[in-house]
Design an enzyme around this catalytic site. Structure first.
Site, PDB file in Angstrom:
ATOM      1  N   ASP A 140       0.645  -1.253  -0.098  1.00 39.83           N
ATOM      2  CA  ASP A 140       0.060  -0.162   0.066  1.00 39.83           C
ATOM      3  C   ASP A 140       0.700   1.328  -0.012  1.00 39.83           C
ATOM      4  OD1 ASP A 140      -2.861   1.214   0.792  1.00 39.83           O
ATOM      5  OD2 ASP A 140      -1.116   2.251   2.018  1.00 39.83           O
ATOM      6  N   ALA A 168      -5.302   2.569  -0.062  1.00 38.41           N
ATOM      7  CA  ALA A 168      -5.165   1.543  -1.590  1.00 38.41           C
ATOM      8  C   ALA A 168      -5.650   0.245  -1.319  1.00 38.41           C
ATOM      9  CB  ALA A 168      -3.696   1.699  -2.035  1.00 38.41           C
ATOM     10  N   ASP A 169      -5.293  -0.352  -0.181  1.00 42.78           N
ATOM     11  CA  ASP A 169      -5.635  -1.735  -0.215  1.00 42.78           C
ATOM     12  C   ASP A 169      -7.226  -1.447   0.273  1.00 42.78           C
ATOM     13  OD1 ASP A 169      -3.353  -3.216  -0.112  1.00 42.78           O
ATOM     14  OD2 ASP A 169      -2.865  -2.991   1.924  1.00 42.78           O
ATOM     15  N   VAL A 170      -7.742  -0.792   0.919  1.00 47.37           N
ATOM     16  CA  VAL A 170      -9.446  -0.642   1.377  1.00 47.37           C
ATOM     17  C   VAL A 170      -9.743  -0.497   0.201  1.00 47.37           C
ATOM     18  CG1 VAL A 170     -10.943   0.775   2.669  1.00 47.37           C
ATOM     19  CG2 VAL A 170      -8.728   0.328   3.604  1.00 47.37           C
ATOM     20  N   GLY A 173     -10.025  -3.593  -2.194  1.00 45.34           N
ATOM     21  CA  GLY A 173     -11.026  -4.403  -1.391  1.00 45.34           C
ATOM     22  C   GLY A 173     -12.599  -4.211  -1.895  1.00 45.34           C
TER      23      GLY A 173
END
Length: 394
Positions: A140, A168-170, A173
């Site tokens: 991220d 960025a991960d959130v 997802g």
């Protein structure tokens, strides 16, 4: 009442945050989620801390509820055979290995289709399956830097800054979850499964929204503006006489209300009536507003601004946000029963369905917690399960 994704089966090969957050959302909506982890340490986030709560990592707990947990050694023929059995009647597989890993294991999308023709494979990676960066690992922090996000985050004269969570991960997802729901709808119409190739880099570029559009339309490279907005004024942090708060004037009508409330002839002048004029004379406008707002406390301004219908808000810390009356009213902090943690609280789901409400039926699974149960359902005997444990297959 069953959740909206009741009877949907998800095989979750993902770990860390983007994939697990996606599958947790699907699980919250009623899907059956089977989380597959390595037999050694499992999901890396199990070891990310402190804080740990009675032995469990707070990081792991945030993204893994409403799942069953099984461990498999996918490098063994029998471990791979168990995975194939799980996939055979699944709807979706979510994985975030490096691109090509599943193919090297002998179970890429084409092989999955032989086991389950309608399977949907959602593959998450740092940069996607194509392009010159496809082989690089995706973290991220690196994505925030390479996507341009850090270049527009932070004070104008300070260092580029990352967002305080792995945004960025959130976002990846969430995009993955949306893609899966779209692929399910496609399969409902056509009977066809498909592979979804989604990357952190692409997702974060998409999330630049108006900032990216500003550049594409003007050719001017966006800069860091601290807490100011590139397109709207006044829209930033201001100081009352006892601390700071946010004032977010989103249109000309709201600005007129603010100018009337602050009772200042300069603010009421024609040059500031339109947002375009306010942008041109941003610095001068901010000085006048700053001087006016320092005459009262945050609490006093909160009452006056709310009564006038002007968007504003306190700058809460995390405790204040989660303990707020609004968070409590919206059930955004929930208590979860857990076999080893006596008082587990997690952030609730933002999805509020009127007919099929979100239910949290399962705690974030302990490492290998449901391995025996799942293998029994697949038809393995107690003796076979014991033997597989001895052989480090499960």
């Amino acid at each position: 009442m069953p959740g909206p994704l009741h009877r949907l089966k998800i095989v979750d090969l993902s770990r860390v945050l983007a994939g697990p957050n996606c599958t947790m959302i699907l699980g919250d909506m009623g899907a059956e989620v089977i989380k597959i982890e390595s037999i050694e340490i499992g999901d890396e986030t199990r070891g990310w801390g402190p804080p740990f709560l009675e032995g469990e990592s707070a990081y792991y707990l945030c993204a893994n509820r409403n799942k069953q947990g099984i461990t498999l050694n996918l490098k063994t023929p029998q471990g791979l055979e168990i995975l194939k059995k799980l996939v055979s009647d699944a709807d979706v597989v979510v994985q975030n290995f490096k691109p090509g890993t599943l193919y090297r294991l002998g179970f890429g999308y084409e092989e999955m289709k032989k086991v389950n023709e309608g399977i949907i494979l959602a593959s998450i990676s740092g940069f996607g399956a194509t392009g010159p960066y496809s082989h690089l690992p995706g973290y991220d922090y690196i994505i925030q830097a390479m996507s341009g996000l850090m270049s527009i985050t932070g004070e104008k004269d300070g260092q580029p800054a990352k967002v305080g969570v792995a945004i960025a991960d959130v976002l990846t997802g969430l995009f993955t979850c949306i893609g899966i729901l779209g692929a399910i709808q496609h399969r409902n119409r056509t009977g066809e499964g498909q592979e979804i190739d989604i990357s952190l880099f692409d997702s974060q570029l998409a999330a630049l929204v108006n900032v990216a559009s500003n550049f594409l339309c003007s050719g001017r490279i966006p800069e860091r503006l601290g807490n100011a907005h590139p397109n709207i004024v006044p829209y930033q942090v201001f100081a009352a006489n006892d601390g700071e708060f946010i004032l977010a004037v989103g249109n000309d009508r709201q600005y007129q209300k603010l100018a009337i409330l602050l009772e200042d002839e300069i603010l009421l002048s024609d040059q500031y009536k339109k947002n375009s004029g306010r942008l041109q004379k941003k610095d001068e406008l901010e000085k006048v507003i700053t001087a006016k707002l320092k005459t009262k406390s945050r609490a006093e301004w909160k009452v006056l601004l709310d009564e006038a219908g002007i968007p504003n808000g306190p700058i809460n810390n995390v405790m204040e946000a989660l303990d707020s009356e609004q968070a409590i009213a919206r059930e955004m902090v929930v208590k979860i029963k857990h076999p080893t943690i006596s008082n587990l609280k997690l952030v609730g789901s933002p999805l509020k369905f009127s007919k099929s409400p979100i239910k949290i039926d399962r705690h974030p699974p302990l490492h290998s917690e449901h391995t025996d149960e799942i293998l029994f359902k697949l038809g393995y005997s107690k003796h076979e399960i014991v033997k597989m444990k001895q052989d480090h297959i499960i």
